[in-house]
Write an enzyme that holds these catalytic residues in place. Structure first.
Site, PDB file in Angstrom:
ATOM      1  N   ALA A  22       0.801  -1.231   0.000  1.00  0.00           N
ATOM      2  CA  ALA A  22       0.000   0.000   0.000  1.00  0.00           C
ATOM      3  C   ALA A  22       0.836   1.285   0.000  1.00  0.00           C
ATOM      4  O   ALA A  22       0.483   2.252  -0.681  1.00  0.00           O
ATOM      5  CB  ALA A  22      -0.951  -0.030   1.191  1.00  0.00           C
ATOM      6  N   CYS A 133       2.658 -11.625   4.639  1.00  0.00           N
ATOM      7  CA  CYS A 133       2.847 -10.856   3.412  1.00  0.00           C
ATOM      8  C   CYS A 133       4.148 -10.052   3.479  1.00  0.00           C
ATOM      9  O   CYS A 133       5.113 -10.482   4.128  1.00  0.00           O
ATOM     10  CB  CYS A 133       1.638  -9.959   3.139  1.00  0.00           C
ATOM     11  SG  CYS A 133       1.605  -9.289   1.461  1.00  0.00           S
ATOM     12  N   ASP A 202      -3.882  -2.423   4.103  1.00  0.00           N
ATOM     13  CA  ASP A 202      -4.214  -1.741   2.851  1.00  0.00           C
ATOM     14  C   ASP A 202      -5.285  -0.692   3.084  1.00  0.00           C
ATOM     15  O   ASP A 202      -5.372   0.291   2.365  1.00  0.00           O
ATOM     16  CB  ASP A 202      -4.681  -2.744   1.794  1.00  0.00           C
ATOM     17  CG  ASP A 202      -3.481  -3.389   1.145  1.00  0.00           C
ATOM     18  OD1 ASP A 202      -2.909  -4.303   1.763  1.00  0.00           O
ATOM     19  OD2 ASP A 202      -3.082  -2.941   0.055  1.00  0.00           O
TER      20      ASP A 202
HETATM   21  C1  RUB Z   1       0.404  -6.095   0.264  1.00  0.00           C
HETATM   22  C2  RUB Z   1      -0.173  -6.136   1.643  1.00  0.00           C
HETATM   23  C3  RUB Z   1       0.582  -5.378   2.697  1.00  0.00           C
HETATM   24  C4  RUB Z   1      -0.036  -3.971   2.830  1.00  0.00           C
HETATM   25  C5  RUB Z   1       0.803  -3.065   3.693  1.00  0.00           C
HETATM   26  O1  RUB Z   1      -0.455  -6.685  -0.703  1.00  0.00           O
HETATM   27  O2  RUB Z   1      -1.214  -6.678   1.895  1.00  0.00           O
HETATM   28  O3  RUB Z   1       0.464  -6.012   3.933  1.00  0.00           O
HETATM   29  O4  RUB Z   1      -0.151  -3.389   1.555  1.00  0.00           O
HETATM   30  O5  RUB Z   1       2.052  -2.856   3.089  1.00  0.00           O
HETATM   31  P1  RUB Z   1       0.016  -6.736  -2.234  1.00  0.00           P
HETATM   32  P2  RUB Z   1       2.928  -1.559   3.442  1.00  0.00           P
HETATM   33  O6  RUB Z   1       1.318  -7.461  -2.280  1.00  0.00           O
HETATM   34  O7  RUB Z   1      -1.094  -7.471  -2.934  1.00  0.00           O
HETATM   35  O8  RUB Z   1       0.137  -5.311  -2.705  1.00  0.00           O
HETATM   36  O9  RUB Z   1       3.092  -1.542   4.920  1.00  0.00           O
HETATM   37  O10 RUB Z   1       4.223  -1.776   2.698  1.00  0.00           O
HETATM   38  O11 RUB Z   1       2.176  -0.373   2.940  1.00  0.00           O
END
Ligand code: RUB
Length: 329
Positions: A22, A133, A202
């Site tokens: 995100a 993730c 997200d």
């Molecule tokens: C990524 C995901 C991450 C969040 C937060 O999904 O679910 O946990 O986006 O990430 P995808 P951040 O790989 O489908 O984009 O903390 O880096 O914003």
């Protein structure tokens, strides 16, 4: 005026997940507006506004779930529109776009770092952590705690079907952190050994529910059952203003080909293969949300929304009220 190739490339990279997560999506989108402004070759204020609005739409229609994406775009566009409405000239509008986009990216980077500092206080020496993730915010917390000298062990889930857990495991390994990669389905078994869970987000809804990578809610459930603390690391630009008035965060459904092969699909025409990319963890399963402004219980999400998006909320509410009036006439 044609949309620059570099902007189309950013949109494609987000769509096919070469740019993902995100925060990175939000930063890339802001950068897309900046590039578009820098490369604008016309000479009319109205034409510039139409062009930038088109660019915004192209960037926005890439992936539907990460609220950071529309929030980043609104951060820039609201500043541009404010100046446009007060009669600014073209040069000034271009400058405002570039400045606001750069400001957003700077804010985003600082916020993730700050989340690390704040969140690391929630980690004790010797803790066993589980993460899912690949979240830069959750990693910021874990890495910061390690840099403070805390002895840690981290379980990283593979995160099927796209295996973002490999990126997490590699990042932690390269930092010298003790990391074990596990299949997603091993979470409940492993949870017995875990002290704390840290995941990213997200989107955070007004009621404190968190939308994150598919499987997050199962992990929260397993943590709840095992009485393990479940923390979400999320910058305030991941809070969703539209949820205040009952809007739902759209859950992205991706191609079945990320889950099974084309041969399998052809051979089994009646088997439906689904690939939802995110799920919703209810606030009851979340102990706290770590933002750059401090740690809040999920139920306080509405306060962040009011403070960060008060201006936008007033706008949304007026729009909804007038739509309702139109319907009742
Ligand atoms: C990524 C995901 C991450 C969040 C937060 O999904 O679910 O946990 O986006 O990430 P995808 P951040 O790989 O489908 O984009 O903390 O880096 O914003």
């Amino acid at each position: 005026m044609k949309i620059p190739e570099a902007v189309i490339k950013i949109a494609d990279d987000i769509r096919v997940m070469r740019i993902r997560g995100a925060s990175r999506i939000a930063q890339a989108a802001a950068l897309g507006l900046k590039i578009a402004a820098e490369r604008y070759g016309g000479n009319s204020v109205d034409d510039f506004i139409n062009y930038l609005t088109k660019v915004k739409e192209v960037l926005e229609n890439t992936r539907p779930t990460a609220v950071s994406l529309p929030n980043a775009l609104s951060y820039v566009m609201s500043r541009v529109f404010k100046r446009y409405n007060s009669g600014a000239k073209l040069k000034e509008l271009i400058e405002v776009t570039i400045k606001a986009a750069e400001e957003f990216v700077r804010y985003s980077r600082t916020a993730t770092k700050r989340i690390g500092e704040i969140g690391a206080r929630r980690i004790r020496d010797g803790d066993i952590i589980l993460t899912h993730c690949n979240s830069s915010a959750a990693l910021s917390v874990i890495i910061r705690a390690f840099e403070e000298g805390k002895n840690l062990r981290v379980y990283a889930t593979e995160t099927r079907p796209k295996f973002q857990g490999y990126i997490t495991a590699k990042t932690l390994y390269e930092r010298g952190i003790n990391v074990t990669l596990i299949p997603d389905s091993a979470v409940r078994l492993i949870m017995k050994k875990v002290d704390r869970v840290f995941v990213g987000a997200d989107a955070v809804a007004a009621n404190g529910a968190v939308v994150n990578k598919i499987g997050t809610s199962l992990i929260a459930l397993a943590a709840h059952e095992a009485r393990v603390n479940f923390f979400v690391a999320a910058e305030t630009y991941k809070f969703s203003p539209t949820t205040v008035i009952g809007g739902l965060v759209e859950i992205e459904e991706r191609s079945p080909l990320e889950v099974v092969s084309e041969e399998f699909l052809k051979a089994t025409r009646n088997v439906i293969v689904r690939n939802p990319a995110f799920d919703v963890t209810p606030p009851e399963y979340i102990d706290a949300i770590i933002t750059e402004r401090g740690v809040i219980p999920p139920q306080a999400a509405i306060i962040i929304l009011k403070e960060e998006y008060g201006w936008a909320l007033k706008d949304y509410m007026l729009r909804v009220t007038s739509e309702m009036e139109e319907v009742s006439l």
